[in-house]
Design an enzyme around this catalytic site. Sequence first.
Site, PDB file in Angstrom:
ATOM      1  N   LEU A 200     -49.918  65.731  58.049  1.00  0.00           N
ATOM      2  CA  LEU A 200     -51.319  65.533  57.670  1.00  0.00           C
ATOM      3  C   LEU A 200     -51.542  64.134  57.104  1.00  0.00           C
ATOM      4  O   LEU A 200     -52.613  63.552  57.291  1.00  0.00           O
ATOM      5  CB  LEU A 200     -51.734  66.596  56.653  1.00  0.00           C
ATOM      6  CG  LEU A 200     -53.183  66.649  56.209  1.00  0.00           C
ATOM      7  CD1 LEU A 200     -54.115  66.869  57.406  1.00  0.00           C
ATOM      8  CD2 LEU A 200     -53.381  67.757  55.180  1.00  0.00           C
ATOM      9  N   GLY A 201     -50.551  63.632  56.403  1.00  0.00           N
ATOM     10  CA  GLY A 201     -50.625  62.255  55.938  1.00  0.00           C
ATOM     11  C   GLY A 201     -51.444  62.051  54.683  1.00  0.00           C
ATOM     12  O   GLY A 201     -52.229  61.099  54.592  1.00  0.00           O
TER      13      GLY A 201
ATOM     14  N   GLY B 151     -20.579  76.755  49.597  1.00  0.00           N
ATOM     15  CA  GLY B 151     -19.876  77.364  50.719  1.00  0.00           C
ATOM     16  C   GLY B 151     -20.702  78.434  51.406  1.00  0.00           C
ATOM     17  O   GLY B 151     -20.486  78.735  52.583  1.00  0.00           O
ATOM     18  N   ASN B 152     -21.674  79.029  50.681  1.00  0.00           N
ATOM     19  CA  ASN B 152     -22.604  79.968  51.304  1.00  0.00           C
ATOM     20  C   ASN B 152     -23.663  79.258  52.146  1.00  0.00           C
ATOM     21  O   ASN B 152     -24.323  79.892  52.976  1.00  0.00           O
ATOM     22  CB  ASN B 152     -23.332  80.808  50.259  1.00  0.00           C
ATOM     23  CG  ASN B 152     -22.548  82.005  49.776  1.00  0.00           C
ATOM     24  OD1 ASN B 152     -22.350  82.194  48.577  1.00  0.00           O
ATOM     25  ND2 ASN B 152     -22.082  82.839  50.696  1.00  0.00           N
ATOM     26  N   SER B 153     -23.832  77.964  51.939  1.00  0.00           N
ATOM     27  CA  SER B 153     -24.887  77.229  52.640  1.00  0.00           C
ATOM     28  C   SER B 153     -24.767  77.402  54.148  1.00  0.00           C
ATOM     29  O   SER B 153     -23.710  77.188  54.730  1.00  0.00           O
ATOM     30  CB  SER B 153     -24.797  75.741  52.294  1.00  0.00           C
ATOM     31  OG  SER B 153     -25.114  75.507  50.956  1.00  0.00           O
TER      32      SER B 153
ATOM     33  N   HIS C  66     -27.506  69.937  55.849  1.00  0.00           N
ATOM     34  CA  HIS C  66     -26.694  69.220  54.863  1.00  0.00           C
ATOM     35  C   HIS C  66     -25.208  69.567  54.971  1.00  0.00           C
ATOM     36  O   HIS C  66     -24.359  68.802  54.502  1.00  0.00           O
ATOM     37  CB  HIS C  66     -27.222  69.448  53.439  1.00  0.00           C
ATOM     38  CG  HIS C  66     -26.855  70.758  52.825  1.00  0.00           C
ATOM     39  ND1 HIS C  66     -27.730  71.825  52.747  1.00  0.00           N
ATOM     40  CD2 HIS C  66     -25.714  71.189  52.235  1.00  0.00           C
ATOM     41  CE1 HIS C  66     -27.146  72.838  52.136  1.00  0.00           C
ATOM     42  NE2 HIS C  66     -25.918  72.489  51.812  1.00  0.00           N
TER      43      HIS C  66
ATOM     44  N   ASP D  49     -33.699  71.488  56.781  1.00  0.00           N
ATOM     45  CA  ASP D  49     -32.288  71.713  56.427  1.00  0.00           C
ATOM     46  C   ASP D  49     -31.633  72.714  57.374  1.00  0.00           C
ATOM     47  O   ASP D  49     -30.841  73.562  56.952  1.00  0.00           O
ATOM     48  CB  ASP D  49     -32.137  72.167  54.972  1.00  0.00           C
ATOM     49  CG  ASP D  49     -30.700  71.996  54.462  1.00  0.00           C
ATOM     50  OD1 ASP D  49     -29.959  71.182  55.042  1.00  0.00           O
ATOM     51  OD2 ASP D  49     -30.317  72.686  53.492  1.00  0.00           O
TER      52      ASP D  49
END
Length: 345
Positions: free
Chosen positions: A234-235, A182-184, A78, A108
């Site tokens: 797996l659906g 900002g840590n992401s 992201h 992510d």
Amino acid sequence: MDYSRRRFLTAAGAGIAALSGCSAPEGDAEFHGEQPFADLYEAVSPSVVRLRVYDDRGPLGEGSGWLFDDGVLVTNAHVVTDADTVRAQFANGDWAEAEILGSDPYSDLAALSVDPPVDADPLPLLDEQPAVGTRVAVVGAPLGLAGSLTSGVVSGVNRTISSIQNFTISGAVQTDAAVNPGNSGGPLLTLDGDVAGVVTQAGAENVGFAISAALTERVIPELVERGSYEHSYLGVRIRPVTPLLAAANGLDEARGVYVSAVPEGSPADGALQGGSGSVTVEGSPQPTGGDVIVALDGTRIDTTGQLGTYLALETSPGDTVAVTVRREGERRTVGVTLGTRPEPQ
């Protein structure tokens, strides 16, 4: 990380253990000096970056990242979504342009190529899930403040979280170390200098989450090599087995994962059975008739999080898994050949 950057921490840990007449706890043995977090920061800060992200109209935002391998940075997907240009600032103040090698919205995670300074060594991944109570630090650039460290402990493990892009991520690590915008993408580090997870978001005050080291280790090499990562699928549509749902379906305990629906054409179509009815228990409508998954390949499954973690870490698309279910009062095992999770819509 080279020996010179670890040895002072090893010596500090050995010294304090000898003085106390006991052994330091396993997994936290090297970093028990008088200033363990200062020592940790000195060791790892050259390998952690501040990221600035731009599109053709200007700045999009900021984040953090860390050196995973020679010339490879890890951050969150992201952070770099819609980016045309990504610039990384290292601890010595130098900026370098980074190229996006691959990005995976479901985990992510993203991998970037960069030319790092000579003193920036790759950070090792923790080889097991950290114990609750393990001391950890978050290093990165919260609010654009490069070179920041916050500290705390692992306050939970095997969490199932919803990512910033609204995808479910299993096996996440929870921490009370402060996490801010900002840590992401920055590392959650043990005091041994190992990456326990990739910071992804703050859940609330004193609750932050990181993508597990185990999932990072699976996804990032594929992003580097192929630019994408294929997740097992797996659906089925699922829900947790609560006491009320267990009562509605005649289960003797509230554990497992209830299959509420099996879409036509999914990998589980014809093998697993979705819900077919409903009854009211204590004033609450509860679905009935669906399979309850209790094991995969003989591994006990009690929660939706355990189901997601097993699929993410132990399987690949094309694998055939043995799914043990409770169906109509009986226990049975069926085979399901996993598909590839469809591209997000």
